[in-house]
Design an enzyme around this catalytic site. Structure first.
Site, mmCIF file in Angstrom:
data_model
loop_
_atom_site.group_PDB
_atom_site.id
_atom_site.type_symbol
_atom_site.label_atom_id
_atom_site.label_comp_id
_atom_site.label_asym_id
_atom_site.label_seq_id
_atom_site.Cartn_x
_atom_site.Cartn_y
_atom_site.Cartn_z
ATOM 1 N N GLY A 187 0.975 -1.102 0.103
ATOM 2 C CA GLY A 187 0.647 0.227 -0.098
ATOM 3 C C GLY A 187 1.036 1.389 -0.111
ATOM 4 O O GLY A 187 0.579 2.467 -0.225
ATOM 5 N N ALA A 223 -1.090 -1.404 -4.468
ATOM 6 C CA ALA A 223 -2.351 -0.750 -4.836
ATOM 7 C C ALA A 223 -2.143 0.613 -4.221
ATOM 8 O O ALA A 223 -1.780 0.916 -3.292
ATOM 9 C CB ALA A 223 -2.988 -1.304 -4.889
ATOM 10 N N HIS A 249 -4.682 16.009 0.533
ATOM 11 C CA HIS A 249 -4.098 15.283 1.726
ATOM 12 C C HIS A 249 -3.919 15.631 2.945
ATOM 13 O O HIS A 249 -3.560 16.808 2.940
ATOM 14 C CB HIS A 249 -2.497 13.878 1.171
ATOM 15 C CG HIS A 249 -2.845 12.702 0.096
ATOM 16 N ND1 HIS A 249 -3.658 13.562 -1.288
ATOM 17 C CD2 HIS A 249 -3.487 11.537 0.416
ATOM 18 C CE1 HIS A 249 -4.149 12.045 -1.368
ATOM 19 N NE2 HIS A 249 -3.780 10.280 -0.868
ATOM 20 N N LYS A 262 1.361 13.745 5.014
ATOM 21 C CA LYS A 262 2.436 13.158 3.953
ATOM 22 C C LYS A 262 3.302 13.516 3.180
ATOM 23 O O LYS A 262 3.944 15.039 3.297
ATOM 24 C CB LYS A 262 1.022 13.038 2.617
ATOM 25 C CG LYS A 262 1.143 11.936 0.989
ATOM 26 C CD LYS A 262 -0.149 12.250 0.358
ATOM 27 C CE LYS A 262 0.175 10.683 -0.830
ATOM 28 N NZ LYS A 262 0.697 9.928 0.063
ATOM 29 N N GLY A 291 0.421 8.402 -4.696
ATOM 30 C CA GLY A 291 0.426 7.275 -6.042
ATOM 31 C C GLY A 291 -1.119 7.732 -6.779
ATOM 32 O O GLY A 291 -0.992 7.155 -7.375
HETATM 33 P P1 NAP Z 1 1.934 7.210 8.610
HETATM 34 O O1 NAP Z 1 1.647 6.872 9.398
HETATM 35 O O2 NAP Z 1 3.514 7.836 8.971
HETATM 36 O O3 NAP Z 1 2.829 4.664 8.963
HETATM 37 C C1 NAP Z 1 4.705 5.000 7.909
HETATM 38 C C2 NAP Z 1 4.877 3.635 9.590
HETATM 39 O O4 NAP Z 1 6.503 3.172 8.751
HETATM 40 C C3 NAP Z 1 5.728 4.781 10.414
HETATM 41 O O5 NAP Z 1 5.214 4.237 11.559
HETATM 42 C C4 NAP Z 1 7.378 4.773 10.725
HETATM 43 O O6 NAP Z 1 7.844 4.488 11.700
HETATM 44 C C5 NAP Z 1 7.293 3.448 9.638
HETATM 45 N N1 NAP Z 1 8.458 2.971 9.023
HETATM 46 C C6 NAP Z 1 9.456 3.943 8.410
HETATM 47 N N2 NAP Z 1 10.445 3.860 8.127
HETATM 48 C C7 NAP Z 1 10.410 2.346 8.144
HETATM 49 C C8 NAP Z 1 11.273 1.425 7.827
HETATM 50 N N3 NAP Z 1 12.066 1.430 7.395
HETATM 51 N N4 NAP Z 1 11.030 0.235 8.015
HETATM 52 C C9 NAP Z 1 9.726 -0.135 9.171
HETATM 53 N N5 NAP Z 1 9.126 1.085 9.026
HETATM 54 C C10 NAP Z 1 8.933 1.895 8.466
HETATM 55 O O7 NAP Z 1 1.615 6.434 7.420
HETATM 56 P P2 NAP Z 1 0.621 5.877 7.235
HETATM 57 O O8 NAP Z 1 -0.356 6.781 7.198
HETATM 58 O O9 NAP Z 1 0.119 4.812 7.976
HETATM 59 O O10 NAP Z 1 1.619 5.316 5.633
HETATM 60 C C11 NAP Z 1 1.643 4.325 5.323
HETATM 61 C C12 NAP Z 1 1.959 4.492 3.615
HETATM 62 O O11 NAP Z 1 0.704 4.285 2.777
HETATM 63 C C13 NAP Z 1 2.499 5.688 2.433
HETATM 64 O O12 NAP Z 1 3.443 5.996 1.660
HETATM 65 C C14 NAP Z 1 1.115 6.290 2.793
HETATM 66 O O13 NAP Z 1 1.284 6.920 1.475
HETATM 67 C C15 NAP Z 1 -0.016 5.031 1.993
HETATM 68 N N6 NAP Z 1 -1.218 5.318 2.232
HETATM 69 C C16 NAP Z 1 -1.716 4.065 1.221
HETATM 70 C C17 NAP Z 1 -3.555 3.590 0.976
HETATM 71 C C18 NAP Z 1 -3.903 3.099 -0.332
HETATM 72 O O14 NAP Z 1 -4.557 3.073 0.033
HETATM 73 N N7 NAP Z 1 -2.512 1.979 -0.492
HETATM 74 C C19 NAP Z 1 -3.738 4.526 1.867
HETATM 75 C C20 NAP Z 1 -2.911 5.298 2.993
HETATM 76 C C21 NAP Z 1 -1.844 5.820 2.677
HETATM 77 P P3 NAP Z 1 8.517 6.251 12.765
HETATM 78 O O15 NAP Z 1 7.120 6.517 13.633
HETATM 79 O O16 NAP Z 1 9.763 5.807 13.401
HETATM 80 O O17 NAP Z 1 8.646 6.727 10.938
#
Ligand code: NAP
Length: 263
Positions: free
Chosen positions: A93, A119, A149, A153, A159
């Site tokens: 994701g 996705a 957003h 972000k 994406g």
């Molecule tokens: P988020 O709250 O910032 O969570 C990202 C997580 O990844 C944080 O816990 C972060 O840790 C961790 N992380 C960073 N570097 C890492 C590493 N090297 N190894 C393991 N974990 C690591 O973001 P989110 O809103 O959950 O979104 C996560 C991703 O999904 C983003 O890329 C976003 O664009 C995407 N997304 C996709 C969809 C979809 O429908 N496909 C929907 C929403 C979001 P720290 O807190 O330590 O930095």
């Protein structure tokens, strides 16, 4: 009922937490472990499975059916590469992968005969927005995208916007839009541009994930709009991707390729 054993990367993130709740609620899904990056200041109160800080060790010890990545592009790419090399199916994701990274993963998936679904948006409404935009672009060639957003972000445009442009490009010839002599008095006012399609990224607290695809014609305007108000909107598509990836043996980019449509 066959249980699908899962490893998830990004368990402390907003998407990761929501995904863990969804996995727990699904009888046929079983969370086996999580992958995180090492930090001293975090608690894993909501996690009752082993936490790994190295993807390779995790896949060698746990051998899950499906790996889910919800992290950041750099880590997500490495995790997914490692999963596929270990013949672990992947559902990704994480957004912001480059075309080159997607091509690399596609080649590894093919080489290892392992399913992978990437996705950019798991919200079913957003997937339909992209499909309908591809249909509309066959009749309206002037189009701009506004995506909005939350301000945490890191990648822009989203994406979903990139994917929408890719899908529109499949049916629309490149053309310059707007006035031939237009110019900006504030840099970036006309947004980013691909093949003449302008894309504008808004980042504000309060937003989750929103996009409008606006088509302009002679004395008419056609707007396709989607709003995700909460991260639970992504869970239906994530669940579907986990189920569908089980019988895939290649990389699929976009949930629309696993949905069935009747026109
Ligand atoms: P988020 O709250 O910032 O969570 C990202 C997580 O990844 C944080 O816990 C972060 O840790 C961790 N992380 C960073 N570097 C890492 C590493 N090297 N190894 C393991 N974990 C690591 O973001 P989110 O809103 O959950 O979104 C996560 C991703 O999904 C983003 O890329 C976003 O664009 C995407 N997304 C996709 C969809 C979809 O429908 N496909 C929907 C929403 C979001 P720290 O807190 O330590 O930095």
């Amino acid at each position: 009922m066959t249980t699908i054993n899962i490893v998830l990367a990004g368990p402390r993130g907003r998407m990761g937490k929501e995904a863990i709740n969804m996995i727990r609620d699904e009888e046929k899904f079983q969370l086996k472990a999580v992958i995180d990056r090492k930090r001293d200041d975090v608690s894993y109160e909501h996690i009752d499975v082993p936490v790994y800080y190295d993807a390779k060790t995790c896949f060698e010890e746990i051998k899950p059916d499906v790996f889910i990545d919800l992290t950041v592009p750099e880590a997500g790419f490495l995790h997914t590469k490692t999963a596929l090399k270990h013949k672990v199916r992947a559902v990704v994701g994480t957004s912001g992968f480059s075309n080159e990274q997607i091509e690399t993963l596609k080649a590894i998936a093919k080489e290892t005969n392992t399913g992978c679904i990437i996705a950019p948006n798991f919200a079913l409404g957003a997937v339909l927005m992209m499909v309908f935009s591809k249909v509309a672009a066959q009749y309206f060639s002037d189009v701009e995208i506004i995506e909005k957003h939350h301000d945490q972000k890191i990648d822009a445009p989203s994406g979903t916007a990139v994917k929408t442009i890719d899908m529109i490009k499949q049916v629309r010839k490149a053309k310059k839009q707007g006035h031939p002599d237009e110019f900006e008095t504030i840099k970036g006012a006309r947004g980013g541009e691909v093949d003449g399609i302008h894309v504008h990224s808004v980042r504000l607290p309060g937003l989750v994930a929103h996009q409008e695809v606006i088509f302009g014609g002679k004395s008419e305007l056609f707007t396709i709009k989607h709003d995700s108000f909460h991260r639970e909107s992504f869970m239906g598509g994530l669940k579907l991707a986990i189920e569908k990836v089980m019988d895939k043996h290649e990389l699929i980019y976009g949930l629309e390729h696993v949905l069935e449509f009747k026109f």
